[in-house]
Design a protein around this motif. Structure first.
Motif, PDB file in Angstrom:
ATOM      1  N   LEU A 197       0.830  -1.197   0.000  1.00  0.00           N
ATOM      2  CA  LEU A 197       0.000   0.000   0.000  1.00  0.00           C
ATOM      3  C   LEU A 197       0.870   1.255   0.000  1.00  0.00           C
ATOM      4  CD1 LEU A 197      -3.048   0.855   0.242  1.00  0.00           C
ATOM      5  CD2 LEU A 197      -2.555   1.236   2.659  1.00  0.00           C
ATOM      6  N   VAL A 198       0.492   2.232  -0.822  1.00  0.00           N
ATOM      7  CA  VAL A 198       1.139   3.548  -0.835  1.00  0.00           C
ATOM      8  C   VAL A 198       0.043   4.610  -0.854  1.00  0.00           C
ATOM      9  CG1 VAL A 198       3.317   2.851  -1.904  1.00  0.00           C
ATOM     10  CG2 VAL A 198       1.379   3.495  -3.355  1.00  0.00           C
ATOM     11  N   ILE A 199       0.389   5.806  -0.377  1.00  0.00           N
ATOM     12  CA  ILE A 199      -0.574   6.896  -0.267  1.00  0.00           C
ATOM     13  C   ILE A 199      -0.082   8.076  -1.087  1.00  0.00           C
ATOM     14  CG2 ILE A 199      -1.714   8.502   1.338  1.00  0.00           C
ATOM     15  CD1 ILE A 199      -0.398   5.800   3.189  1.00  0.00           C
ATOM     16  N   ALA A 200      -0.918   8.539  -2.023  1.00  0.00           N
ATOM     17  CA  ALA A 200      -0.598   9.708  -2.844  1.00  0.00           C
ATOM     18  C   ALA A 200      -1.463  10.874  -2.381  1.00  0.00           C
ATOM     19  CB  ALA A 200      -0.852   9.413  -4.315  1.00  0.00           C
ATOM     20  N   ASP A 222       4.000   4.120   6.734  1.00  0.00           N
ATOM     21  CA  ASP A 222       4.577   4.653   7.982  1.00  0.00           C
ATOM     22  C   ASP A 222       4.876   6.150   7.900  1.00  0.00           C
ATOM     23  OD1 ASP A 222       6.871   4.876   6.424  1.00  0.00           O
ATOM     24  OD2 ASP A 222       8.081   3.500   7.644  1.00  0.00           O
ATOM     25  N   GLY A 223       4.526   6.790   6.766  1.00  0.00           N
ATOM     26  CA  GLY A 223       4.734   8.223   6.614  1.00  0.00           C
ATOM     27  C   GLY A 223       6.019   8.613   5.907  1.00  0.00           C
ATOM     28  N   THR A 224       6.860   7.646   5.575  1.00  0.00           N
ATOM     29  CA  THR A 224       8.095   7.938   4.844  1.00  0.00           C
ATOM     30  C   THR A 224       7.759   8.535   3.479  1.00  0.00           C
ATOM     31  OG1 THR A 224       9.259   6.119   5.917  1.00  0.00           O
ATOM     32  CG2 THR A 224      10.199   6.933   3.853  1.00  0.00           C
ATOM     33  N   VAL A 225       8.384   9.662   3.154  1.00  0.00           N
ATOM     34  CA  VAL A 225       8.183  10.286   1.845  1.00  0.00           C
ATOM     35  C   VAL A 225       9.030   9.537   0.822  1.00  0.00           C
ATOM     36  CG1 VAL A 225       8.396  12.393   0.487  1.00  0.00           C
ATOM     37  CG2 VAL A 225       7.707  12.542   2.884  1.00  0.00           C
ATOM     38  N   LEU A 226       8.363   8.946  -0.145  1.00  0.00           N
ATOM     39  CA  LEU A 226       9.035   8.167  -1.186  1.00  0.00           C
ATOM     40  C   LEU A 226       9.374   9.025  -2.404  1.00  0.00           C
ATOM     41  CD1 LEU A 226       6.679   5.077  -0.920  1.00  0.00           C
ATOM     42  CD2 LEU A 226       8.980   5.304   0.057  1.00  0.00           C
ATOM     43  N   ALA A 227       8.503   9.980  -2.709  1.00  0.00           N
ATOM     44  CA  ALA A 227       8.710  10.861  -3.859  1.00  0.00           C
ATOM     45  C   ALA A 227       7.870  12.121  -3.681  1.00  0.00           C
ATOM     46  CB  ALA A 227       8.314  10.154  -5.153  1.00  0.00           C
ATOM     47  N   LYS A 228       8.310  13.191  -4.328  1.00  0.00           N
ATOM     48  CA  LYS A 228       7.564  14.453  -4.337  1.00  0.00           C
ATOM     49  C   LYS A 228       7.440  14.909  -5.780  1.00  0.00           C
ATOM     50  CE  LYS A 228       8.611  16.456   0.152  1.00  0.00           C
ATOM     51  NZ  LYS A 228       9.068  17.667   0.838  1.00  0.00           N
ATOM     52  N   ALA A 229       6.392  15.719  -6.052  1.00  0.00           N
ATOM     53  CA  ALA A 229       6.188  16.214  -7.406  1.00  0.00           C
ATOM     54  C   ALA A 229       5.573  17.603  -7.387  1.00  0.00           C
ATOM     55  CB  ALA A 229       5.275  15.268  -8.187  1.00  0.00           C
ATOM     56  N   THR A 230       5.789  18.317  -8.489  1.00  0.00           N
ATOM     57  CA  THR A 230       5.100  19.574  -8.754  1.00  0.00           C
ATOM     58  C   THR A 230       4.494  19.475 -10.143  1.00  0.00           C
ATOM     59  OG1 THR A 230       7.098  20.599  -9.659  1.00  0.00           O
ATOM     60  CG2 THR A 230       6.661  20.947  -7.304  1.00  0.00           C
ATOM     61  N   SER A 231       3.412  20.206 -10.354  1.00  0.00           N
ATOM     62  CA  SER A 231       2.745  20.171 -11.639  1.00  0.00           C
ATOM     63  C   SER A 231       2.127  21.521 -11.952  1.00  0.00           C
ATOM     64  CB  SER A 231       1.641  19.106 -11.641  1.00  0.00           C
ATOM     65  OG  SER A 231       1.040  19.013 -12.915  1.00  0.00           O
TER      66      SER A 231
END
Length: 145
Positions: free
Chosen positions: A90-93, A115-124
């Motif tokens: 499971l992942v949360i976007a 667990d709240g670990t940031v896997l990736a960030k994005a801008t659009s």
């Protein structure tokens, strides 16, 4: 608005959408995805296109929540930074509006492990297009195909 979305759409199924947790009218959303083994490349790491798609979808759903059915979010630019490997499970976007404009808006989002670990960030940068014009153009294109 969430109740109007068909989670059985082929695109949602292919992307592994589990559920839309929230879509807030101020311009934010949270979606849960199931990262599957067939989405992985070497070493059991989810391919970056899925990660980009999940965050892009969260930002688009934030825009949809903000503007309703009359407008369609069209990505003009997408930048993704990867911080940690995403593994099956499971992942949360999450996506949110950062700056509002008349037709062009700026969104941010991230992908989190449970667990709240940031896997990736994005801008659009997103253009809000008239839904009827987009649908008419799609119909015309399909009739020529």
């Amino acid at each position: 608005m969430i109740d109007k979305i068909d989670l059985q759409q082929p695109l949602y199924q292919a992307m592994g959408l589990v559920r839309i947790v929230k879509m807030e009218p101020e311009g934010s959303s949270t979606l849960e995805y199931q990262a599957r083994e067939e989405m992985c490349h070497s070493g059991g790491v989810v391919q970056g296109g899925f990660i980009s798609g999940w965050i892009d979808a969260a930002m688009a759903h934030a825009a949809m929540a903000r503007h309703g059915d009359a407008m369609v979010p069209m990505s003009l630019e997408l930048k993704v930074s990867f911080f940690a490997p995403t593994r099956p499970g499971l992942v949360i976007a999450e996506g949110w509006v950062e700056r509002k404009g008349r037709r062009t808006e700026f969104y941010e989002g991230h992908l989190l492990a449970p667990d709240g670990t940031v896997l990736a960030k994005a801008t659009s940068t997103i253009l809000m297009a008239d839904a009827k014009k987009v649908q008419d153009a799609s119909k015309a294109a399909l009739s020529r195909a």
